[in-house]
Design a protein around this motif. Structure first.
Motif, PDB file in Angstrom:
ATOM      1  N   GLY A  35      -4.553   1.449  -0.616  1.00 13.70           N
ATOM      2  CA  GLY A  35      -3.884   0.162  -0.601  1.00 13.70           C
ATOM      3  C   GLY A  35      -4.191  -0.636  -1.851  1.00 13.70           C
ATOM      4  N   LYS A  36      -5.460  -0.607  -2.214  1.00 11.63           N
ATOM      5  CA  LYS A  36      -5.888  -1.378  -3.391  1.00 11.63           C
ATOM      6  C   LYS A  36      -5.206  -0.859  -4.647  1.00 11.63           C
ATOM      7  N   CYS A  37      -5.243   0.450  -4.820  1.00  8.56           N
ATOM      8  CA  CYS A  37      -4.653   1.032  -6.025  1.00  8.56           C
ATOM      9  C   CYS A  37      -3.151   0.774  -6.071  1.00  8.56           C
ATOM     10  N   MET A  38      -2.540   0.866  -4.895  1.00 10.37           N
ATOM     11  CA  MET A  38      -1.095   0.773  -4.857  1.00 10.37           C
ATOM     12  C   MET A  38      -0.572  -0.618  -5.144  1.00 10.37           C
ATOM     13  N   VAL A  39      -1.446  -1.571  -5.147  1.00 11.39           N
ATOM     14  CA  VAL A  39      -1.020  -2.921  -5.518  1.00 11.39           C
ATOM     15  C   VAL A  39      -0.349  -2.863  -6.899  1.00 11.39           C
ATOM     16  N   ALA A  42       2.215   1.040  -7.295  1.00 10.59           N
ATOM     17  CA  ALA A  42       3.489   1.181  -6.585  1.00 10.59           C
ATOM     18  C   ALA A  42       4.616   0.576  -7.402  1.00 10.59           C
ATOM     19  N   GLN A  43       4.213  -0.039  -8.506  1.00  8.93           N
ATOM     20  CA  GLN A  43       5.250  -0.677  -9.331  1.00  8.93           C
ATOM     21  C   GLN A  43       5.701   0.246 -10.449  1.00  8.93           C
ATOM     22  N   ARG A  44       7.003   0.190 -10.667  1.00  8.55           N
ATOM     23  CA  ARG A  44       7.576   0.994 -11.768  1.00  8.55           C
ATOM     24  C   ARG A  44       7.191   0.378 -13.099  1.00  8.55           C
ATOM     25  N   GLY A  45       7.090   1.154 -14.121  1.00  7.96           N
ATOM     26  CA  GLY A  45       6.902   0.599 -15.462  1.00  7.96           C
ATOM     27  C   GLY A  45       5.493   0.647 -15.976  1.00  7.96           C
ATOM     28  N   ILE A  46       4.537   1.024 -15.115  1.00  9.62           N
ATOM     29  CA  ILE A  46       3.167   1.175 -15.632  1.00  9.62           C
ATOM     30  C   ILE A  46       3.103   2.513 -16.348  1.00  9.62           C
ATOM     31  N   VAL A  47       2.625   2.486 -17.543  1.00 12.92           N
ATOM     32  CA  VAL A  47       2.655   3.687 -18.363  1.00 12.92           C
ATOM     33  C   VAL A  47       1.293   3.929 -18.966  1.00 12.92           C
ATOM     34  N   LYS A  48       0.897   5.217 -18.965  1.00 16.71           N
ATOM     35  CA  LYS A  48      -0.348   5.597 -19.655  1.00 16.71           C
ATOM     36  C   LYS A  48       0.052   6.195 -20.990  1.00 16.71           C
ATOM     37  N   TYR A  59       3.277   5.466 -12.149  1.00 18.27           N
ATOM     38  CA  TYR A  59       3.846   5.053 -10.857  1.00 18.27           C
ATOM     39  C   TYR A  59       3.591   6.123  -9.811  1.00 18.27           C
ATOM     40  N   VAL A  60       3.223   5.689  -8.595  1.00 15.07           N
ATOM     41  CA  VAL A  60       3.027   6.626  -7.483  1.00 15.07           C
ATOM     42  C   VAL A  60       3.958   6.222  -6.358  1.00 15.07           C
ATOM     43  N   ASP A  61       4.729   7.207  -5.892  1.00 13.40           N
ATOM     44  CA  ASP A  61       5.646   6.948  -4.783  1.00 13.40           C
ATOM     45  C   ASP A  61       4.866   7.011  -3.480  1.00 13.40           C
ATOM     46  N   GLY A  62       4.627   5.870  -2.902  1.00 14.96           N
ATOM     47  CA  GLY A  62       3.814   5.779  -1.698  1.00 14.96           C
ATOM     48  C   GLY A  62       4.356   6.608  -0.548  1.00 14.96           C
ATOM     49  N   GLU A  63       5.656   6.598  -0.411  1.00 10.72           N
ATOM     50  CA  GLU A  63       6.299   7.356   0.681  1.00 10.72           C
ATOM     51  C   GLU A  63       5.966   8.840   0.566  1.00 10.72           C
ATOM     52  N   LYS A  64       6.153   9.326  -0.650  1.00 15.66           N
ATOM     53  CA  LYS A  64       5.942  10.756  -0.867  1.00 15.66           C
ATOM     54  C   LYS A  64       4.477  11.120  -0.670  1.00 15.66           C
ATOM     55  N   PHE A  65       3.596  10.219  -1.129  1.00 14.28           N
ATOM     56  CA  PHE A  65       2.171  10.496  -0.973  1.00 14.28           C
ATOM     57  C   PHE A  65       1.792  10.576   0.507  1.00 14.28           C
ATOM     58  N   HIS A  79      -9.096  11.143  -8.520  1.00 10.92           N
ATOM     59  CA  HIS A  79      -9.346  10.342  -9.732  1.00 10.92           C
ATOM     60  C   HIS A  79     -10.784   9.858  -9.673  1.00 10.92           C
ATOM     61  N   HIS A  80     -11.722  10.732 -10.082  1.00  6.47           N
ATOM     62  CA  HIS A  80     -13.131  10.574  -9.744  1.00  6.47           C
ATOM     63  C   HIS A  80     -13.749   9.247 -10.152  1.00  6.47           C
ATOM     64  N   ASP A  81     -13.561   8.856 -11.376  1.00 11.88           N
ATOM     65  CA  ASP A  81     -14.293   7.679 -11.863  1.00 11.88           C
ATOM     66  C   ASP A  81     -13.677   6.363 -11.422  1.00 11.88           C
ATOM     67  N   PHE A  82     -12.544   6.478 -10.744  1.00 11.58           N
ATOM     68  CA  PHE A  82     -11.847   5.255 -10.368  1.00 11.58           C
ATOM     69  C   PHE A  82     -12.218   4.828  -8.959  1.00 11.58           C
ATOM     70  N   SER A  83     -12.272   3.514  -8.745  1.00 10.35           N
ATOM     71  CA  SER A  83     -12.422   2.973  -7.384  1.00 10.35           C
ATOM     72  C   SER A  83     -11.697   1.638  -7.355  1.00 10.35           C
ATOM     73  N   GLY A  84     -11.794   0.962  -6.219  1.00  6.39           N
ATOM     74  CA  GLY A  84     -11.129  -0.327  -6.093  1.00  6.39           C
ATOM     75  C   GLY A  84     -11.602  -1.318  -7.160  1.00  6.39           C
ATOM     76  N   ASP A  85     -12.870  -1.149  -7.613  1.00  9.72           N
ATOM     77  CA  ASP A  85     -13.423  -2.135  -8.547  1.00  9.72           C
ATOM     78  C   ASP A  85     -13.475  -1.603  -9.979  1.00  9.72           C
ATOM     79  N   ASN A  86     -13.502  -0.296 -10.071  1.00 12.31           N
ATOM     80  CA  ASN A  86     -13.750   0.319 -11.374  1.00 12.31           C
ATOM     81  C   ASN A  86     -12.497   1.017 -11.918  1.00 12.31           C
ATOM     82  N   HIS A  87     -12.060   0.661 -13.054  1.00 12.58           N
ATOM     83  CA  HIS A  87     -10.858   1.269 -13.636  1.00 12.58           C
ATOM     84  C   HIS A  87     -11.131   1.570 -15.106  1.00 12.58           C
TER      85      HIS A  87
END
Lengths: 480, 245
Positions: A35-39, A42-48, A59-65, A79-87
């Protein structure tokens, strides 16, 4: 009645309970972190962005996941090093490097020994040894990961197979060579086989099965694969069995063409009404003959004028049952082949060519003898001598127009040709052949006059004799 | 109608044995030539093809036709040779020579057929039909021999003749053969077999003999000469007995 209502009510209740149970189970399974990550994700346009300028959509399609097999996992599980607080900010050279890293994550859980049990994976991992790393996400995707078996991932079989075979994969042969296994989707949809599924041809392969086969060479593989065609095109297959190509192949010459050499494999298209098609195919192995043909009166008309009347390779040699053209049987049939057009006024009339050429040939010594030799070979199985046919004077692939050739050259060539069989033939002897012309007063007066004299005298004689006989009998009857 | 007197039963020798033998040779040789030749001319017919295959193929048929052609050549030359020596050294009569009488006789007979004359023409040893047939076939034989040899040896022939001679010879050979075939199959067979005068068959060329009665009717002039009787006497006799011709 009561019973029916009751059972319906029970059924309805069951349905409601089932549906709600399913929904709650799925909702409960998605971990909180998601839920936290999807904030954001879940939005289009985020690019790495990568160092080489490439990028990937984050972008991650929540439905498909939620429908994926990994729906029970939280984001940091992969995504090992990632958490709700750490990005953390990570740097990758390229999109490819990023994806290779991702694949390594998959393989932390899905151990190699496990994965390699599947033939297709084993195949793919062979490539890894050559530096071409197979990426799990190529086939399984990242967030929408589904169980592949059962074809649940895809709408139909072709899509299922293409999910791997659209990628660059290779089949390795024992002799060290290899073959690309990727199939172009546009080839498939444009082919004559667009309505077939992959396993219609590649039988033995399905979403369940992917047997590993070993071939010595790429040609062995092609020859074995072409055997598939006969399952539907049996008539053509039996015709090829009579062909020189097949007999050469069975003697061990693997260069001889197989179905796919001419028709292609995944791009096999309809070939009807395409004069150039067969010529270009035959050219692949017979380039010299192609060049000769291209310079002939027929070839020039085909290539320069796109003439649809001229014969191409298959008109004389046939298509699938191509016979050895050096045999006497083939030689005997040549006047028939030429007659297909040259005895047909509708075809050659357009070009001011006479259909007499066939008649005059057949009614003269050569034509008559040829016909009888053919008969006696069939009836008495008596070997016959070769008799001059059309191609012996006019050439085979290099047929040129007698109009474009000076008469003197034609005569000179003809004499040489006569002398091949009639060794001591002289220049005068070749005039014995009337060059396909019917006897005429201007061209061959002697023959014409002899002909004419008998044509007049014979009926007169016949009439006179019958008149005499009639009168004789009549007088006899009257006297009695 | 037929009288049975001993005089009428009497047979007269008409042909010497050599002519009987010659005729047998002619039947056999020309018969084979016609069969092997026509099957080549009309080779598209099923009958011809059957025959050609029965004889072992076209090469055999051609060979047979050529051998028979040689036999025919010998037969013809022997015939001419005998005739010439006969005429030169044995004072044979030129009984086969066509003369003015033959044409007048032909016209006379035509008139007789249509009713313009009361009696048929009177003939010597050979009547005009026989003479015309003989010369037609003899000239035809020479043409067949010459054109046949050209076709057999086309290259040698064109050493001293234009090339066109070969197709011309072919045309002549095939047409002349048809002509001879027509003369034999229609005219000769009619006169020797189906004519009411001789039906069912004129045996004189096989036995060498002819009845005096037929001699008197068909060759009265020769008979008169043979018997020293007057021409009028013979004519009267034959007309009393049989008033047809």
């Amino acid at each position: 009645m009561k019973q029916a209502i009751l059972s319906f009510a029970v059924f309805l209740l069951g349905m409601v309970l089932f549906a709600s149970g399913r929904a709650s189970a799925e909702n409960a399974a998605v971990p909180d972190t998601v839920g936290k990550c999807m904030v954001c994700h879940a939005q289009r346009g985020i690019v790495k962005k990568f160092e080489n300028g490439e990028s990937i959509e984050a972008y991650v399609d929540g439905e498909k996941f939620r429908a994926s097999v990994h729906r029970a996992l939280s984001c940091p599980a992969c995504h090992h090093d990632f958490s709700g607080d750490n990005h953390p900010v990570r740097r990758f050279r390229s999109r490819k490097q990023f994806r290779i890293q991702s694949t390594l994550v998959c393989r932390q859980c899905h151990k190699d020994e496990e994965v390699m049990k599947k033939t297709i994976h084993a195949n793919l991992f062979q490539q890894e040894q050559q530096g071409d790393v197979p990426l799990c996400t190529d086939c399984h995707t990242a967030h929408a990961v589904a169980v592949i078996s059962g074809g649940r991932l895809t709408a139909n079989e072709t899509q299922y197979c293409l999910s791997c075979h659209q990628h660059h994969m290779k089949l390795q042969f024992k002799d060290g060579s290899d073959m690309a296994l990727d199939v172009d989707r546009s080839d498939l949809s444009a082919s004559a086989h667009s309505k077939l599924g992959c396993s219609d041809c590649h039988y033995g392969f399905s979403s369940e099965e992917h047997p590993q086969r070993n071939f010595r060479t790429r040609r062995d593989y092609s020859i074995a694969s072409a055997e598939i065609c006969q399952r539907c095109h049996f008539d053509k297959y039996t015709q090829t069995m009579e062909s020189i190509h097949h007999s050469k192949q069975s003697q061990g010459d693997l260069r001889t063409p197989i179905c796919t050499d001419c028709h292609g494999s995944h791009a096999a298209a309809y070939v009807r009404d395409e004069k150039n098609f067969s010529v270009s195919r035959c050219r692949k192995c017979h380039p010299d003959i192609y060049d000769t043909y291209a310079r002939s009166v027929h070839g020039k008309a085909l290539f320069n004028e796109q003439n649809k009347d001229v014969p191409v390779c298959i008109d004389c040699h046939k298509v699938h049952n191509i016979k050895n053209p050096l045999t006497l049987e083939f030689h005997e049939r040549i006047p028939d082949m030429c007659s297909n057009c040259h005895a047909n006024k509708a075809i050659v009339g357009k070009y001011g060519l006479s259909t007499d050429v066939v008649k005059t040939y057949l009614s003269d010594f050569h034509g008559m003898t040829l016909g009888l030799y053919k008969k006696q070979r069939e009836a008495l199985s008596k070997p016959a001598r070769p008799i001059a046919v059309c191609t012996d004077c006019h050439g085979i692939h290099n047929i040129s127009s007698t109009r474009d050739t000076p008469a003197a050259v034609v005569k000179e060539n003809l004499l040489k040709r006569c002398q091949k069989c009639h060794h001591d033939a002289t220049e005068k002897f070749q005039d014995a052949w009337l060059s396909h012309y019917k006897p005429s007063l201007s061209r061959t007066p002697l023959v014409f006059l002899v002909d004419m004299a008998y044509r007049i005298f014979l009926p007169v004689l016949l009439l006179g004799l019958f008149l005499q006989i009639f009168l004789h009998i009549w007088r006899y009857a009257v006297n009695r | 109608m037929l009288s049975s007197g001993p005089d009428k039963e009497r047979k007269i020798r008409r042909f010497r044995t050599i002519r009987v033998v010659e005729h047998w040779f002619a039947i056999i040789i020309v018969g084979i030539l016609v069969v092997t030749g026509l099957s080549q001319k009309y080779y598209v017919l099923n009958l011809s093809q059957w025959l050609i295959l029965e004889l072992g193929g076209i090469d055999n048929v051609r060979l047979l036709h050529r051998y028979m052609g040689v036999a025919f050549l010998i037969l013809t030359f022997v015939h001419v040779f005998i005739a010439m020596t006969g005429v030169l050294f044995r004072r044979w009569q030129l009984s086969m020579m066509i003369n003015r009488n033959d044409f007048t006789n032909a016209v006379h007979n035509l008139k007789y057929y249509v009713g313009l004359e009361k009696t048929p023409a009177q003939f010597d040893r050979y009547d005009f039909k026989q003479k015309f047939e003989y010369w037609g076939i003899l000239i035809g034989a020479f043409l067949m021999i010459v054109s046949g040899l050209i076709l057999w040896f086309p290259i040698q022939a064109t050493h001293f003749l234009p090339g066109e001679i070969v197709p011309a010879a072919k045309s002549m050979h095939t047409h002349q053969a048809t002509l001879i075939f027509i003369i034999i199959a229609i005219w000769h067979i009619y006169n020797a077999l189906f004519s009411p005068d001789v039906f069912p068959i004129d045996t004189s060329i096989f036995t060498g003999m002819i009845s005096r009665e037929r001699m008197a009717r068909e060759h009265p002039l020769e008979l008169a000469r043979m018997e020293g009787a007057s021409r009028q006497q013979i004519l009267q006799d034959s007309h009393e007995k049989k008033p047809e011709h």
